[in-house]
Scaffold this active site. Structure first.
Site, PDB file in Angstrom:
ATOM      1  N   ASP A 113       0.814  -1.122   0.087  1.00 28.09           N
ATOM      2  CA  ASP A 113      -0.028  -0.003   0.053  1.00 28.09           C
ATOM      3  C   ASP A 113       0.808   1.261   0.002  1.00 28.09           C
ATOM      4  OD1 ASP A 113      -1.982   1.875   0.035  1.00 28.09           O
ATOM      5  OD2 ASP A 113      -2.961   0.994   1.970  1.00 28.09           O
ATOM      6  N   ASP A 114       0.879   2.033  -1.023  1.00 24.71           N
ATOM      7  CA  ASP A 114       1.580   3.205  -1.167  1.00 24.71           C
ATOM      8  C   ASP A 114       3.141   3.085  -1.441  1.00 24.71           C
ATOM      9  OD1 ASP A 114      -1.109   4.133  -0.903  1.00 24.71           O
ATOM     10  OD2 ASP A 114      -0.478   5.633   0.839  1.00 24.71           O
ATOM     11  N   CYS A 157      -6.042   4.066  -3.579  1.00 23.93           N
ATOM     12  CA  CYS A 157      -6.395   2.543  -2.895  1.00 23.93           C
ATOM     13  C   CYS A 157      -7.574   1.771  -3.768  1.00 23.93           C
ATOM     14  CB  CYS A 157      -6.512   2.582  -1.450  1.00 23.93           C
ATOM     15  SG  CYS A 157      -5.160   3.120  -0.691  1.00 23.93           S
ATOM     16  N   ARG A 180      -7.526  -1.362  -6.255  1.00 22.83           N
ATOM     17  CA  ARG A 180      -7.919  -2.601  -5.828  1.00 22.83           C
ATOM     18  C   ARG A 180      -8.947  -3.221  -6.672  1.00 22.83           C
ATOM     19  NH1 ARG A 180      -4.979  -2.994  -0.681  1.00 22.83           N
ATOM     20  NH2 ARG A 180      -3.710  -1.230  -0.716  1.00 22.83           N
ATOM     21  N   LYS A 231      -5.360  -5.812   3.567  1.00 25.87           N
ATOM     22  CA  LYS A 231      -6.412  -4.526   3.250  1.00 25.87           C
ATOM     23  C   LYS A 231      -7.228  -4.947   2.483  1.00 25.87           C
ATOM     24  CE  LYS A 231      -6.350   0.267   1.946  1.00 25.87           C
ATOM     25  NZ  LYS A 231      -5.219   1.433   2.013  1.00 25.87           N
ATOM     26  N   HIS A 278     -10.662  -2.778   1.563  1.00 26.05           N
ATOM     27  CA  HIS A 278     -10.749  -1.418   0.959  1.00 26.05           C
ATOM     28  C   HIS A 278     -11.934  -1.396  -0.395  1.00 26.05           C
ATOM     29  CE1 HIS A 278      -9.353   2.834   1.226  1.00 26.05           C
ATOM     30  NE2 HIS A 278     -10.788   2.874   1.542  1.00 26.05           N
ATOM     31  N   HIS A 338       1.561   2.613   4.023  1.00 29.17           N
ATOM     32  CA  HIS A 338       0.517   3.442   3.948  1.00 29.17           C
ATOM     33  C   HIS A 338       0.484   4.048   5.545  1.00 29.17           C
ATOM     34  CE1 HIS A 338      -3.285   5.657   4.471  1.00 29.17           C
ATOM     35  NE2 HIS A 338      -3.518   5.217   2.972  1.00 29.17           N
ATOM     36  N   ASP A 371      -0.409  -0.855  -4.863  1.00 28.75           N
ATOM     37  CA  ASP A 371      -1.691  -0.320  -5.152  1.00 28.75           C
ATOM     38  C   ASP A 371      -1.442   1.138  -5.927  1.00 28.75           C
ATOM     39  OD1 ASP A 371      -1.220   0.935  -3.042  1.00 28.75           O
ATOM     40  OD2 ASP A 371      -3.337   1.307  -2.453  1.00 28.75           O
ATOM     41  N   ASN A 372      -0.451   1.815  -5.442  1.00 30.46           N
ATOM     42  CA  ASN A 372      -0.213   3.178  -5.948  1.00 30.46           C
ATOM     43  C   ASN A 372       1.083   3.840  -5.532  1.00 30.46           C
ATOM     44  OD1 ASN A 372      -2.687   3.836  -3.774  1.00 30.46           O
ATOM     45  ND2 ASN A 372      -0.855   4.947  -3.498  1.00 30.46           N
ATOM     46  N   LYS A 426       1.348   9.267  -5.375  1.00 30.30           N
ATOM     47  CA  LYS A 426       0.232   8.982  -4.682  1.00 30.30           C
ATOM     48  C   LYS A 426      -0.979  10.166  -5.183  1.00 30.30           C
ATOM     49  CE  LYS A 426      -2.878   7.458  -1.173  1.00 30.30           C
ATOM     50  NZ  LYS A 426      -2.761   6.817   0.155  1.00 30.30           N
TER      51      LYS A 426
HETATM   52 MG    MG Z   1      -2.733   2.809  -1.616  1.00 29.90          MG
END
Ligand code: MG
Length: 473
Positions: A48-49, A88, A92, A145, A147, A241, A293-294, A314
């Site tokens: 994540d991130d 996010c 996803r 996660k 989301h 994240h 994810d990003n 991001k």
């Molecule tokens: Mg993210």
């Protein structure tokens, strides 16, 4: 030990020291690769991130990632692999359905992601990788996660997964207001996020200091329990994240500080997963994919990651927002290489279905393409175009080496939106940092990309905006 095995070890040892070599050792190129085994297992490790420049093997000078470096040396490092969104929730939705989030309603111009007061989620009509693999006999676990909707009907166990363990949305949500600066010296009690098993909350607030370790433990357990039948493990780490947390064993160990500690713990977990696959004797029938994810959340400065040489992060549609450090690993089947052609998280669903002998949905548009040929060294990547959406609007399109920006708005906290009458045009081979606009030299390229946009939009069917729906109070 056979000569071939011996040479392989020497090669890996050398590349571990020198970094990934873009040209293969001659003995490696002559190594016979087996045809892909039928019904391999699949493991996705999704961060994540995480930024493009946050791993050793992608050039970070102060974060040690020996396990990911090894994974890349033994497999394929992809240098132009994209998430389908720069935040996010839409990202996803895309990785699990193989569809641009605009088609499922999982992107919005009102709210960028889902929140604890959101009433929407991934619609039941969407087909996830877990749904698609189920008729082919796969057991699937979602760990980490989610989301894609925290209400019961949207949870992973209602989207094809046989089990779920994790925090259902971002780890910075449910801010308790106990601290005015909750991201500095973060404490567990500052974020009242739930930890769920299947559809029940089992801990609140989730102890985030051990969350990376526990996600890895769950994944290792799932692999051991399912080693004799085909499985799909979707491990979506909550880190890096913000707020950043790591376990005691990794506290103050990295030169990069807290952010580095977090990445080094994730890397350690990757090593445990690869070791488990080797120990259980199933490494040669398991495809493992590592990506994010990003891009990095740059406004958090040292607590955010780095996009390395890429522009932005991001929230934005410059390369740093959506190009992810990506590695594929499948000993004996994947051709060891560095792949510079395009790939996307959108492509995992069709690729997995192809390898598993499962059906790719034909009643809807799937935006992903099958990457089996580039993975096995048979042909180049079939992906030649990528759409860069921000919410429901196309901001940029990459076709081949050229990327045209029709609208720009930098990463979170980075500046204003600008619509460009003549799009900005960058050659990502010569200029991966998107510094030098070459639009005036290539009007033909711009015309061609505009035509691609027109064709793409002609087939779009609007979906209900799931991110704008809120729980009624
Ligand atoms: Mg993210």
């Amino acid at each position: 030990m056979t000569n071939n095995k011996c040479s392989r070890r020497v090669f890996l040892k050398l590349t571990a020291v020198t970094g990934v070599s873009s040209s293969l050792h001659p003995l490696m190129t002559s190594q016979a690769l087996a045809a892909p085994k039928k019904q391999p297992n699949f493991v996705i490790i999704f961060c994540d991130d995480l930024g493009y420049g946050d791993l050793g093997v992608f050039g970070n000078p102060t974060i040690k990632t020996p396990n990911l470096d090894r994974m890349a040396n033994e497999g394929q490092k992809w240098t132009s692999f994209y998430a389908a969104a720069s935040v996010c929730t839409p990202s996803r939705a895309a990785i699990l359905t193989g569809r641009l989030p605009i088609r499922s309603g999982m992107c919005s111009d009102k709210r960028r992601v889902l929140f604890p007061d959101s009433a929407g989620g991934l619609p039941a009509s969407e087909i996830t990788i877990a749904n698609a693999l189920k008729p082919a006999g796969y057991t699937s676990a979602c760990i980490g996660k989610w989301h894609l909707g925290h209400l019961r009907k949207y949870l992973p166990t209602n989207h094809g997964f046989d089990s779920y363990f994790g925090i259902p949305y971002s780890n910075d949500m449910d801010n308790t207001g106990k601290s005015k600066r909750p991201f500095k010296d973060s404490k567990i009690e500052y974020f009242n996020v739930p930890l769920m098993r299947d559809t029940e909350i089992v801990e609140r607030p989730a102890d985030q200091t051990t969350i990376t370790k526990r996600y890895t433990d769950e994944t290792v357990k799932f692999i051991k329990q399912n080693k004799n039948k085909p499985f799909f493990a979707y491990l979506a780490h909550s880190m890096p994240h913000v707020p950043l947390f790591r376990s005691k064993d990794f506290a103050d160990t990295s030169l990069r500080g807290l952010f580095g500690d977090v990445i080094e713990e994730i890397d350690h977990g990757v090593g445990r997963i690869l070791d488990t696959l080797n120990e259980q004797g199933i490494a040669e029938k398991t495809l493992v994919v590592f990506t994010s994810d990003n891009g990095p959340w740059l406004s958090y400065k040292q607590q955010g990651g780095s996009a390395g040489p890429l522009r932005g992060g991001k929230g934005g549609t410059f390369e740093g927002g959506m190009r992810e450090p990506t590695i594929f690993w499948w000993p004996g089947t994947i051709k060891q290489d560095v792949i510079m052609e395009m790939g996307s998280t959108l492509d995992l669903l069709p690729t997995f279905c192809s390898l598993a002998g499962a059906k790719v949905p034909t009643d809807r548009i799937i935006d992903g393409v099958d990457l089996t040929d580039p993975l096995t060294g048979k042909a180049k990547s079939p992906r030649d175009i990528m759409f860069f959406y921000r919410g429901t609007r196309i901001f940029a399109i990459r076709k081949g080496m050229f990327k045209a920006h029709f609208i720009t708005k930098p990463e979170y906290g980075g500046g204003k939106e600008i619509a460009h009458e003549t799009p900005l045009l960058y050659h990502l081979g010569h200029d991966p940092a998107e510094k030098y606009d070459v639009a005036s030299q290539h009007p033909d390229v711009i015309a061609d990309i505009k035509n691609e946009m027109k064709n793409h939009q002609a087939k779009l069917v609007p979906a209900i905006d799931q991110l704008a729906l809120r729980i009624k109070k």
